[in-house]
Design a protein around this motif. Structure first.
Motif, PDB file in Angstrom:
ATOM      1  N   ARG A 188      16.786  -2.468  -3.652  1.00 54.61           N
ATOM      2  CA  ARG A 188      15.416  -2.316  -4.147  1.00 54.61           C
ATOM      3  C   ARG A 188      15.000  -0.861  -3.979  1.00 54.61           C
ATOM      4  N   ASP A 189      14.673  -0.233  -5.103  1.00 55.04           N
ATOM      5  CA  ASP A 189      14.220   1.160  -5.089  1.00 55.04           C
ATOM      6  C   ASP A 189      12.773   1.181  -4.617  1.00 55.04           C
ATOM      7  N   ARG A 190      12.529   1.787  -3.451  1.00 60.91           N
ATOM      8  CA  ARG A 190      11.186   1.756  -2.864  1.00 60.91           C
ATOM      9  C   ARG A 190      10.175   2.540  -3.716  1.00 60.91           C
ATOM     10  N   ASP A 191      10.583   3.673  -4.262  1.00 62.00           N
ATOM     11  CA  ASP A 191       9.652   4.488  -5.042  1.00 62.00           C
ATOM     12  C   ASP A 191       9.279   3.832  -6.361  1.00 62.00           C
ATOM     13  N   ARG A 192      10.203   3.088  -6.950  1.00 64.12           N
ATOM     14  CA  ARG A 192       9.954   2.447  -8.239  1.00 64.12           C
ATOM     15  C   ARG A 192       9.553   0.981  -8.082  1.00 64.12           C
ATOM     16  N   ASP A 193       9.628   0.464  -6.853  1.00 62.65           N
ATOM     17  CA  ASP A 193       9.299  -0.926  -6.550  1.00 62.65           C
ATOM     18  C   ASP A 193      10.012  -1.864  -7.510  1.00 62.65           C
ATOM     19  N   ALA A 194      11.319  -1.652  -7.659  1.00 62.81           N
ATOM     20  CA  ALA A 194      12.109  -2.460  -8.589  1.00 62.81           C
ATOM     21  C   ALA A 194      13.551  -2.508  -8.102  1.00 62.81           C
ATOM     22  N   TRP A 195      14.251  -3.582  -8.489  1.00 67.12           N
ATOM     23  CA  TRP A 195      15.663  -3.715  -8.155  1.00 67.12           C
ATOM     24  C   TRP A 195      16.487  -2.847  -9.083  1.00 67.12           C
ATOM     25  N   ARG A 196      17.485  -2.173  -8.524  1.00 69.79           N
ATOM     26  CA  ARG A 196      18.327  -1.258  -9.280  1.00 69.79           C
ATOM     27  C   ARG A 196      19.787  -1.418  -8.856  1.00 69.79           C
ATOM     28  N   THR A 197      20.680  -0.970  -9.733  1.00 70.91           N
ATOM     29  CA  THR A 197      22.095  -0.858  -9.375  1.00 70.91           C
ATOM     30  C   THR A 197      22.455   0.620  -9.342  1.00 70.91           C
ATOM     31  N   PHE A 198      23.281   0.987  -8.365  1.00 69.96           N
ATOM     32  CA  PHE A 198      23.702   2.375  -8.212  1.00 69.96           C
ATOM     33  C   PHE A 198      25.217   2.420  -8.115  1.00 69.96           C
ATOM     34  N   THR A 214      12.741  -6.947   5.202  1.00 73.41           N
ATOM     35  CA  THR A 214      13.145  -8.298   4.811  1.00 73.41           C
ATOM     36  C   THR A 214      12.856  -8.463   3.327  1.00 73.41           C
ATOM     37  N   PHE A 215      13.655  -9.298   2.662  1.00 76.35           N
ATOM     38  CA  PHE A 215      13.464  -9.562   1.233  1.00 76.35           C
ATOM     39  C   PHE A 215      12.782 -10.908   1.051  1.00 76.35           C
ATOM     40  N   ASP A 216      11.796 -10.962   0.162  1.00 72.21           N
ATOM     41  CA  ASP A 216      11.128 -12.233  -0.133  1.00 72.21           C
ATOM     42  C   ASP A 216      11.939 -13.078  -1.103  1.00 72.21           C
ATOM     43  N   ASN A 217      12.413 -12.460  -2.176  1.00 69.39           N
ATOM     44  CA  ASN A 217      13.129 -13.216  -3.204  1.00 69.39           C
ATOM     45  C   ASN A 217      14.176 -12.314  -3.857  1.00 69.39           C
ATOM     46  N   PRO A 218      15.245 -11.991  -3.126  1.00 69.30           N
ATOM     47  CA  PRO A 218      16.240 -11.068  -3.675  1.00 69.30           C
ATOM     48  C   PRO A 218      17.025 -11.704  -4.815  1.00 69.30           C
TER      49      PRO A 218
END
Length: 313
Positions: A188-198, A214-218
């Motif tokens: 999860r990209d903290r600055d973009r508040d979105a899940w990303r792949t790297f 902690t993740f709520d709903n990964p």
């Protein structure tokens, strides 16, 4: 059985499962429980961390740390390790190739002749298809990312996108996924508040932040990678409803190419993508269950045309 042989046998037993009752060890080694206690003391004096708990449910177990105990392998285990090391020696992770080759050389020195012949036969008769020009993964980077995933600890790193744009990222890592050709970090990209792949080969200077989360709903990491690399970059996306449960479909279809979405207990939807109809048509004809093409309509037309051609052959 002399003392040295007995100590090696005791180490082998302690490696074979998490915990042993003292009486069980005595029976296996054909010695008294008192001798087991003395042998455990000898091993501790040599640097092997053996923990002991008294009472019901207690026993002996080989703890972490201390000296690396000698691996005492059964024949099948030795061959499996040798084959695995041979495969690792051609990996794209820096440092692993040399370490694997060194470990394999050490193992070959002590393998009995009959097992050395088996390993040599496998190496001589197994060929690997060329993978093309694949990027090398930095071993230390991979270790840092994996440790952060394990400990649910934030990461900072420099990242270079496919067009060469450099940026600094602050992420909450979830999992590393290896597709067989490339390594990806799902986070999860903290600055973009979105899940990303790297892509791991594009990550440099990763640092653990010490911040836990902690993740709520990964998302499901494997499905997310397939979605990001197998669906999103392509122009045409096929959607096909299939008369089979999602779990069966996932087991039989290539996960790098097909996203499986459950509909109900006996039905699921498949999504796969490409830049033209040809690959979509090929993928559709590989589906082994009754199906209905939902999108795009030109794929339905192409499948019908192919079916007609085959009927007329």
């Amino acid at each position: 059985m002399d003392t040295a042989t007995r100590l090696l046998r005791l180490l082998s037993l302690l490696q074979s499962r998490p915990q042993w009752d003292g009486a069980e060890l005595a029976t296996k080694l054909e010695i008294t429980p008192r001798t087991v206690r003395r042998d455990v003391t000898r091993l501790r004096s040599l640097g092997y961390p053996i923990d002991a708990e008294a009472g019901i449910g207690g026993g002996y177990r080989l703890g972490p740390g201390g000296r690396l105990p000698p691996l005492l392998l059964e024949d099948e285990e030795a061959v499996a390790v040798a084959v695995g090391l041979r495969a690792a020696s051609t990996s794209m992770v820096s440092g692993v190739e040399e370490a694997a080759a060194s470990a394999l050389a050490k193992l070959n020195q002590v393998l009995p002749a009959r097992l050395r012949e088996q390993v040599s036969a496998i190496g001589a008769q197994v060929a690997q298809l060329p993978q093309g020009e694949l990027p090398t993964i930095d071993g230390e980077t991979l270790t840092t990312l994996a440790a952060a995933c394990r400990d649910t600890e934030g990461l900072r790193f420099a990242y270079s996108t496919h067009d060469g744009t450099d940026s600094n990222r602050s992420v909450e890592p979830l999992r590393i996924v290896h597709t067989g050709r490339r390594w990806y970090l799902v986070a999860r990209d903290r600055d973009r508040d979105a899940w990303r792949t790297f892509r791991v080969d594009r990550i440099t200077n990763p640092e653990r932040t010490g911040i836990r989360y902690t993740f709520d709903n990964p998302p499901d990491p494997l499905a997310f990678i397939t979605e990001s690399t197998g669906i999103a970059p392509w122009n045409l996306v096929a959607r096909v409803r299939v008369q089979v449960d999602a779990e069966t479909a996932r087991q039989q279809l290539p996960p790098r190419e097909v996203v499986v979405d459950p509909i109900d207990a006996n039905t699921c939807e498949l999504r796969f993508a490409a830049n033209d109809l040809g690959p979509l048509l090929f993928q559709t004809t590989r589906i082994p269950w009754p199906f209905e093409i939902l999108h795009p309509p030109e794929l339905r037309t192409a499948v019908h045309a192919l079916g007609q051609r085959l009927l007329n052959t």
